[in-house]
Design a protein around this motif. Structure first.
Motif, PDB file in Angstrom:
ATOM      1  N   ALA A 154       5.824   7.758  -3.829  1.00 32.09           N
ATOM      2  CA  ALA A 154       4.540   8.462  -3.885  1.00 32.09           C
ATOM      3  C   ALA A 154       3.397   7.472  -4.043  1.00 32.09           C
ATOM      4  N   LYS A 157       2.341   5.587  -0.976  1.00 31.69           N
ATOM      5  CA  LYS A 157       1.557   6.399  -0.044  1.00 31.69           C
ATOM      6  C   LYS A 157       0.149   6.664  -0.568  1.00 31.69           C
ATOM      7  N   GLU A 159      -0.506   8.298  -3.302  1.00 37.07           N
ATOM      8  CA  GLU A 159      -0.543   9.583  -3.994  1.00 37.07           C
ATOM      9  C   GLU A 159      -0.596   9.380  -5.503  1.00 37.07           C
ATOM     10  N   ASN A 160      -1.179  10.330  -6.199  1.00 34.01           N
ATOM     11  CA  ASN A 160      -1.287  10.257  -7.653  1.00 34.01           C
ATOM     12  C   ASN A 160      -0.108  10.998  -8.266  1.00 34.01           C
ATOM     13  N   ASP A 164       1.562  15.442  -9.205  1.00 35.97           N
ATOM     14  CA  ASP A 164       2.726  16.004  -8.523  1.00 35.97           C
ATOM     15  C   ASP A 164       3.313  17.119  -9.387  1.00 35.97           C
TER      16      ASP A 164
END
Length: 428
Positions: A154, A157, A159-160, A164
């Motif tokens: 993640a 990419k 993403e945080n 999630d």
């Protein structure tokens, strides 16, 4: 006296981690290759047969699948969670753990919603129990490693992971609680080795290379690595430690919000406590002050460190290379490294637990007061610098990033101070 690496030295070896005494570039932060060691986390991801659990059809038959009515019931959330579990490929145990968690949660929510009066409550409660039993049969070490890998992916990419909804970090922490003590120690030993192996990366800055060498030199002093036993994560002197034979217990924080980079940074942070303790001749509080320092010297040291943290905060503000999650991780460390009243609080709690004497408490409290509102720099400054060095390397932050430049300079100054304190007076 143990030897420690100095900047520029390339020859090194990563020490063997002793068995536990108890028996229990410029690619930016989102490069897919940024998080090293991810593939290794799946090594132990072996599958096992789980307890017999209802199939989708069996659950629907047992909970009254009445045409035209089931779709309007809360029971469909349980149906969906069960369907998602059986749709999983026959691979990673981390994914199975999360899917079983969702079944347990959906069943619990349904039973709480209906109470004891619903006709489907009995079957739903049984499914929840079966899912809990199946989750308990998974290999917790494989689950932990799998979930760490998911967080790494993640982050690669951009993403945080805090956002999630699967909450892998919290679930990894739960799984870690059930790893047997000897396996937990051995697993963390592998991550210590992974930290040491970063020195094989030709892109590793000289400052970070030197720090890791210093930390690897004290690894043999850490005789127990365990899940925190009724307290917070962190490093502490073991109950049998003496001045001539120091032994440390590492209560590992397995709530690895940032995946492998978080865990290796955490390990570096805690090993820095050990290295500094040995360098400065500190008390069990592990203050980052040379034994025998005057209040005036401590005040000047705290002011210097406070300014360094302020400069780092300024360089971090609006820095475009760090995403929101990375910004939050770094800000958290910069705040933690300089909190007011921290040394005084530690001194009081250690004295209450009879781990330091009244005289030691008085000296530490006096140093904390001399530091003003920068007392935290006397306990956590060096540790957070080294922790952030690991973060930035694993995130592949550009080495000419202004924050990184300042961080390496501050870490080098702190490293030199520890090295000078460690050196025998005759060498000066």
């Amino acid at each position: 006296m143990r030897s420690h690496e100095v900047p520029g030295q390339q020859a090194h070896s990563t020490p063997h981690v002793t068995p536990a005494r108890n028996d229990r570039g410029n690619r930016g932060p989102h490069s897919p290759g940024a998080l090293q060691g991810t593939a290794g986390n799946a090594v132990v991801s072996r599958m096992i047969t789980v307890s017999r659990m209802m199939t989708e059809d069996e659950f629907k038959q047992g909970t009254g699948a009445i045409a035209g009515r089931r779709g309007h019931s809360e029971i469909t959330k349980v149906d969906q969670a069960l369907k998602a579990f059986y749709a999983l490929p026959d691979t990673g145990q981390g994914a199975r753990w999360l899917a079983l968690r969702d079944i347990i949660r959906a069943c619990g929510d349904y039973v709480a919603h209906k109470g004891d009066g619903g006709s489907r409550v009995g079957g739903t409660r049984r499914l929840g129990e079966q899912a809990a039993a199946a989750q308990g049969q998974l290999d917790p070490e494989a689950v932990f490693r799998d979930l760490l890998t998911e967080i790494d992916l993640a982050m690669s990419k951009g993403e945080n992971p805090d956002y999630d909804p699967r909450m892998q970090a919290g679930e990894a922490q739960k799984a870690a609680q059930t790893i047997p003590a000897d396996r937990f120690h051995a697993m963390m030993g592998e991550f210590v080795q992974k930290l040491g192996a970063l020195r094989d990366d030709e892109t590793l800055p000289a400052e970070t290379h030197a720090v890791i060498g210093e930390l690897m030199a004290v690894v043999p002093l850490v005789t127990v690595m365990q899940y925190p036993q009724g307290g917070m994560g962190g490093m502490k002197l073991g109950p049998d430690a003496t001045d001539d034979d120091p032994a440390f217990t590492f209560n590992v924080d397995t709530q690895a919000r940032g995946g492998t980079s978080f865990l290796l940074g955490h390990i570096a942070h805690e090993l820095t406590h050990v290295a500094a303790h040995q360098a400065f001749g500190s008390s069990p509080v592990m203050e980052l002050v040379q034994s025998g320092a005057t209040d005036e010297e401590v005040a000047a040291l705290a002011a210097e460190r406070k300014q360094s943290l302020a400069d780092l905060k300024a360089a971090l503000t609006g820095n475009p290379e760090f995403d929101d999650f990375q910004q939050s991780m770094l800000k958290e460390k910069l705040v933690y490294g300089g909190q007011p009243q921290k040394l005084e609080m530690y001194a009081s709690s250690f004295a209450a637990a009879k781990k330091i004497s009244a005289e030691q408490k008085e000296r530490l409290v006096g140093w904390g007061k001399a530091a003003g509102d920068a007392s935290g720099t006397l306990v956590e400054y060096d540790t957070v610098l080294n922790q952030m060095l690991i973060y930035l390397h694993m995130w592949q932050t550009s080495q000419d990033n202004p924050f990184y430049v300042l961080l390496r300079a501050a870490a080098r100054t702190a490293y030199d101070r520890r090295s000078s304190a460690r050196r025998p007076a005759s060498d000066g």
